[in-house]
Design a protein around this motif. Structure first.
Motif, PDB file in Angstrom:
ATOM      1  N   GLY A  22       0.827  -1.210   0.000  1.00 28.64           N
ATOM      2  CA  GLY A  22       0.000   0.000   0.000  1.00 28.64           C
ATOM      3  C   GLY A  22       0.857   1.253   0.000  1.00 28.64           C
ATOM      4  N   LEU A 181      -8.532  -2.318   1.561  1.00 27.44           N
ATOM      5  CA  LEU A 181      -8.301  -1.414   0.433  1.00 27.44           C
ATOM      6  C   LEU A 181      -7.377  -2.013  -0.632  1.00 27.44           C
ATOM      7  N   LEU A 185      -7.972  -2.505  -4.570  1.00 25.78           N
ATOM      8  CA  LEU A 185      -7.151  -1.830  -5.570  1.00 25.78           C
ATOM      9  C   LEU A 185      -6.656  -2.803  -6.654  1.00 25.78           C
ATOM     10  N   LEU A 317      -9.373   4.235  -7.798  1.00 27.37           N
ATOM     11  CA  LEU A 317      -8.173   3.448  -7.526  1.00 27.37           C
ATOM     12  C   LEU A 317      -6.956   4.352  -7.335  1.00 27.37           C
ATOM     13  N   SER A 319      -7.142   7.239  -5.898  1.00 24.48           N
ATOM     14  CA  SER A 319      -7.313   7.766  -4.541  1.00 24.48           C
ATOM     15  C   SER A 319      -6.894   6.737  -3.490  1.00 24.48           C
ATOM     16  N   ILE A 320      -7.286   5.484  -3.700  1.00 22.68           N
ATOM     17  CA  ILE A 320      -6.908   4.435  -2.745  1.00 22.68           C
ATOM     18  C   ILE A 320      -5.386   4.325  -2.686  1.00 22.68           C
ATOM     19  N   THR A 324      -3.232   5.037   0.869  1.00 25.91           N
ATOM     20  CA  THR A 324      -2.417   4.024   1.554  1.00 25.91           C
ATOM     21  C   THR A 324      -0.925   4.395   1.550  1.00 25.91           C
TER      22      THR A 324
END
Ligand code: PHE
Length: 457
Positions: A22, A181, A185, A317, A319-320, A324
């Motif tokens: 992440g 998350l 992703l 994706l 943003s994720i 992380t």
């Protein structure tokens, strides 16, 4: 280290891997890697990138996670401990301080760009790109960044998410967030890449990304590859050192680092496979550089059937990936604060977040009110750089190479072979001498050459 704080440990190797991947997978993979690869020789760049990853970024990654697990504290206090235990010179403390300050500074602007990604989820969801041509998406983007209140609103929202997760704790906050998350992703990138294979521009896109175009390999392509790989696996900002500090003794660091590097590279390549077919299908400009994500792609999302869904998935994706990574930039600072200030993690995370937010306002303003302001103009090389450009330049070209080289040299020269074998829990493996050779010579030279070429030449 005055106060007791809740124990910080990953509950499994899986949790550690999700947190570390992440951290590694961020704006660097989805926003930057595809256009750098396209501009620097496609397949030839990817091959060079793979080699520099193996020879430079991966060895430093192993070293950084190892240092973290040896010290078991925040980077600053881990280094304090390791310097004392090895009777090493105080100068090595730069690893802890430089990494932590760097994380703080990078987070301040990373959160602004992360806010762009969130804003674009909203735009995509509401169908704002429908029928847009280049002039229209450019106008969208320019009017957004011209508005300091809008930028700051999304920056604040992004930081609230990050602070909220870190404030809750390592296991119940960070770990809980990343284990859901990150699989989401992977799924979203894979779905987009599979969709891209059905578009008419797929062949041209594969050619752009993977054909060996040696004519596009420039003298500084190797440096671009080293720099990109180095940033992409999240070394030199204390992030991996902090995550390593929470790792159980019986997990193999070597194997974990390989998994992290492979996942990181795999997702960067998949992002390219997802993006470029859209660009080619609609006859757009593949070498638009940084504008590729926020200006070029929305044109495609505004044209294709199902563009609302595909565009929203893409920015979600992105943003994720950004959230992380940002978590891993905040944690080294909060971990240190927890060790030295007698206050709860919650309060410390909020206070740190406010300070990061304040510094971030400088980046927000660099795109509008301060667009002409050059904070370090007298320093020659920084003369043409805005507040944001200055932070980014100093972090990427000066701070990170310095810290990265020092991590490498510390693990390669200061720590004995016996102590690193003990720390890694491996003995007499064939890769060990190769790894130490890289730490002693190859990796420091590689990262210092970024500094020399970009700053001194
Ligand atoms: N690796 C992240 C990216 O690719 C950035 C990052 C660097 C995060 C260093 C943490 C530490 O965007």
């Amino acid at each position: 280290m005055t106060t007791p704080f809740a124990p910080r440990r990953w509950s499994s190797r899986f949790a550690f891997l999700m947190a570390a991947i992440g951290s590694a997978v961020g704006l660097g993979n989805i926003w930057r890697f595809p256009y750098i690869a396209g501009e620097n020789g496609g397949g030839a760049f990817i091959a060079i990138y793979g080699l520099t990853m193996l020879a430079i970024a991966l060895p430093i990654l192993v070293a950084e996670i190892m240092l973290g697990r040896m010290g078991r504290l925040s980077p600053i206090n881990t280094m304090r401990k390791l310097v004392a235990e090895n009777r090493a010179a105080r100068i090595w403390m730069i690893i802890g301080w430089g990494g932590t300050i760097g994380a703080f500074v990078v987070l301040s602007y990373y959160a602004v760009i992360g806010g762009w990604a969130l804003k674009y989820v909203e735009l995509a969801l509401t169908g704002a790109f429908a029928g847009d041509d280049h002039a229209a998406t450019l106008a969208h983007f320019e009017s957004f960044i011209a508005d300091p209140y809008a930028l700051s609103f999304w920056q604040t929202l992004f930081l609230l998410l990050v602070v909220g997760i870190v404030a809750v704790g390592v296991t119940s906050g960070i770990e809980r967030a990343v284990v859901s998350l990150m699989p989401a992703l992977f799924f979203l990138v894979a779905a987009m890449a599979i969709y891209a294979t059905t578009t008419q521009g797929f062949g041209a896109a594969m050619d752009f990304m993977f054909a060996f175009k040696f004519e596009d390999v420039k003298p500084d392509t190797v440096l671009a590859a080293i720099g990109q790989g180095f940033f992409s696996v999240s070394v030199a900002l204390g992030a991996m050192m902090t995550y390593g500090a929470y790792l159980d003794k019986d997990v193999s660091i070597g194997r974990s680092a390989v998994i992290i590097a492979v996942a990181d590279t795999g997702i960067a390549i998949m992002a390219g496979i997802a993006i470029f077919p859209l660009v080619f299908t609609y006859g757009l400009e593949p070498t638009a550089g940084p504008g590729l994500t926020f200006i070029t792609l929305p044109i495609a999302f505004g044209t294709i059937g199902g563009g609302v869904l595909i565009g929203s998935v893409f920015f979600l994706l992105l943003s994720i990936a950004a959230v992380t990574s940002a978590i891993s930039l905040l944690e080294p600072v909060v971990a240190w604060a927890e060790e030295v200030v007698d206050m709860s993690r919650r309060k410390l995370a909020v206070i740190t977040g406010i300070l990061v937010w304040l510094l971030g306002i400088g980046t927000v303003l660099s795109f509008n009110l301060w667009a002409d302001y050059r904070p370090l103009a007298p320093l020659g090389i920084l003369a043409d750089k805005t507040f944001f450009d200055t932070l980014d330049y100093v972090a990427l070209n000066i701070l990170m190479p310095t810290v990265g080289a020092m991590v490498s040299l510390f693990a390669g020269w200061v720590l004995t072979r016996e102590s690193v074998e003990e720390a890694l829990g491996v003995h007499g493996r064939r890769w060990l001498p190769l790894w130490r050779f890289s730490l002693r010579y190859v990796a420091p030279l590689g990262v210092v050459s970024i500094f020399v070429a970009n700053v001194l030449m």
